[in-house]
Scaffold this active site. Structure first.
Site, PDB file in Angstrom:
ATOM      1  N   PRO A 258      11.199   5.824  -5.846  1.00 13.31           N
ATOM      2  CA  PRO A 258      11.359   7.256  -5.519  1.00 13.31           C
ATOM      3  C   PRO A 258      12.629   7.466  -4.700  1.00 13.31           C
ATOM      4  CG  PRO A 258       9.669   6.254  -4.139  1.00 13.31           C
ATOM      5  CD  PRO A 258      10.096   5.199  -5.122  1.00 13.31           C
ATOM      6  N   ASP A 434      15.263   4.193  -1.152  1.00 11.25           N
ATOM      7  CA  ASP A 434      13.918   4.079  -1.723  1.00 11.25           C
ATOM      8  C   ASP A 434      12.922   4.602  -0.688  1.00 11.25           C
ATOM      9  OD1 ASP A 434      11.437   3.285  -2.693  1.00 11.25           O
ATOM     10  OD2 ASP A 434      12.159   1.352  -3.429  1.00 11.25           O
ATOM     11  N   HIS A 435      12.279   5.706  -1.019  1.00 11.81           N
ATOM     12  CA  HIS A 435      11.390   6.356  -0.033  1.00 11.81           C
ATOM     13  C   HIS A 435      10.109   5.572   0.225  1.00 11.81           C
ATOM     14  CE1 HIS A 435      10.821   9.434   2.731  1.00 11.81           C
ATOM     15  NE2 HIS A 435      10.754  10.503   1.961  1.00 11.81           N
ATOM     16  N   ARG A 436       9.820   4.544  -0.586  1.00 11.44           N
ATOM     17  CA  ARG A 436       8.688   3.680  -0.273  1.00 11.44           C
ATOM     18  C   ARG A 436       8.999   2.810   0.939  1.00 11.44           C
ATOM     19  NH1 ARG A 436       8.205   0.558  -5.867  1.00 11.44           N
ATOM     20  NH2 ARG A 436      10.439   0.383  -5.344  1.00 11.44           N
ATOM     21  N   VAL A 438      12.043   3.395   3.033  1.00 12.95           N
ATOM     22  CA  VAL A 438      12.838   4.089   4.039  1.00 12.95           C
ATOM     23  C   VAL A 438      12.374   5.543   4.134  1.00 12.95           C
ATOM     24  CG1 VAL A 438      15.174   4.706   4.763  1.00 12.95           C
ATOM     25  CG2 VAL A 438      14.787   2.602   3.439  1.00 12.95           C
TER      26      VAL A 438
END
Length: 464
Positions: A258, A434-436, A438
């Protein structure tokens, strides 16, 4: 020069090696020798392009070129003979490969390819057919003699679904079980189109059922009109090698991680002045000194202050892997496509060392000599779109990495400086992550640190 007779020489076959971990094929770009040429141990005989890079292949023995097995432009499977060399003396003669004894009244065993480093297949071996050759679909479930698997009687071989590593990676990223996918490629190989069809069957047109005895329709035939096209108005370019691998990696990254992108506009006037000063520094003479060097150093300092951004996502273990080193990737546009080689242990390099490594990396990439090893193991990447006159962009993560920084063009713009509007050197930075791994706070801190250093480059000393 004395010509060797057949009695005085034996023919050795040089097979396509696996020049990168798990690669299954390579395209022969150029032959440097021709039949009749004398070659020596270690001499480069051809250049090949894999899904990762262009690589020169040296011959491992002395002799005279007997035959080139494939012309330039041919894609050859790993383990297939590509050149035959006549070598002198019986001592140089390789032991003949044992020929499998013919099995009467038995159907051919299921073809199971063996990759370098993956062990030996337990099924009967079979030469890879040349392009255009077809293997009947019935072979996939053929019975084999029990001697091949240690059981009495006759056993049916269950084979693992056939697919190349990039396709397996795509299937894993999209959550597709390859055992449920219907293959449409030659020899029963599952293609990228097959995986996408399994994800969205309603959106991807399915091929008509193939009746027994008829040839399967290639996926490309479904999307390309049967009528010929006007070559004066269209040009079709086959996607292969580095470009094909890059496309697959970007699709996998875009639909797996994501992405979040943040932007900041920065006054880099002081950084540009420092670049000019460093060019005159004796210690930096002969090294690559430009804004990219200082931006790379600023990013390394920001990672040091915010180490959690230097990580990767382990899907299988459901773990976040924090890296205590930085292999800094630099995206480079080359005639073969986009390459992202990385500077190993960039975090431990001084500014002169970083400048030297950056220069070597860029020069090697432009010459098309980047090795597969140089593009493996990256942790964070920089892409400089500013060299094309672009303000900034929303970069896609390099697979397996958590962040990528895009640098926009540096322009002279009106800027409020010390309460007055003045012309200043300004650029826009974009950080995708990567929002998983960060969250917004961590990503913002890293981007803000990079901007602060570029506005006041003396912070390289106080923070670094």
């Amino acid at each position: 020069m004395t010509t060797m007779t057949e009695a005085e020489a034996s023919v050795r076959e040089f097979k396509m090696p696996d020049v990168g971990e798990g690669l299954t094929e390579a395209e022969i770009l150029k032959w440097y020798v021709q039949p009749g040429d004398t070659v020596t141990d270690g001499q480069v005989v051809c250049e090949v392009e894999t899904a990762k890079a262009a690589v020169e292949l040296p011959i491992p023995y002395d002799g005279v070129v007997h035959e080139l097995r494939f012309p330039e432009g041919t894609t050859v499977a790993v383990g297939t003979s590509i050149i035959a060399v006549a070598v002198a003396g019986s001592s140089a003669e390789a032991p003949p490969e044992p020929k499998p004894e013919p099995v009467e009244e038995a159907k051919p065993a299921a073809r199971t390819p063996v990759l370098v480093g993956y062990g030996v297949s337990t099924s009967a071996t079979k030469r890879r057919p040349r392009k255009g050759a077809e293997i009947p679909a019935q072979e996939a479930s053929a019975a084999v003699p029990a001697e091949l698997n240690g059981h009495a009687g006759t056993a049916v071989v269950e084979r693992r679904p056939l697919a190349k590593p990039p396709v397996r990676k795509l299937a894993k990223d999209l959550g597709v079980d390859l055992a449920t996918v219907t293959p449409s490629g030659p020899d029963g190989i599952i293609t990228r189109e097959d995986v996408h069809a399994a994800v969205a069957p309603a959106q991807v047109p399915q091929p008509a059922p193939v009746q027994a005895g008829s040839e399967p329709v290639a996926p490309s035939a479904l999307s390309v009109p049967s009528a010929t096209y006007d070559t004066t108005r269209e040009t079709r370019i086959p996607v292969k090698g580095v470009r094909k691998a890059t496309a697959a990696a970007m699709v996998g990254s875009a639909f797996t991680a994501p992405h979040v992108t943040e932007f900041v506009t920065v006054d880099v006037t002081r950084t540009m002045k420092l670049v000019e000063e460093l060019k005159q520094d004796k210690e930096m003479q002969g090294r690559r000194v430009n804004p990219l060097l200082l931006i790379a150093k600023a990013l390394l300092v920001a990672i040091k202050r915010n180490p959690d951004i230097n990580a990767s996502w382990d899907e299988a273990a459901q773990e976040i892997v924090l890296k205590h080193y930085v292999n800094l990737g630099i995206a480079a546009a080359t005639p073969r496509g986009l390459l992202v080689p990385n500077i190993k242990d960039a975090h431990a390099k001084t500014l002169p060392q970083l400048a030297e490594s950056l220069g070597e990396l860029v020069s090697t990439a432009r010459d098309g000599k980047t090795s597969p090893a140089a593009m493996q193991g990256g942790t964070v990447t920089i892409t400089n779109v500013g060299v094309f006159g672009i303000d900034t962009g929303t970069p896609i993560l390099n697979p397996g990495e958590s962040a990528i920084l895009a640098i926009g063009t540096i322009r002279l713009q009106p800027w409020v400086h010390k309460g007055k509007v003045k012309p200043r050197q300004v650029t826009t930075l974009a950080l995708s992550f990567d929002h998983r791994l960060v969250d917004g706070e961590l990503g913002s801190k890293v981007l803000a640190d990079v901007a602060a250093i570029l506005e006041q480059p003396k912070r390289l000393i106080t923070w670094g």
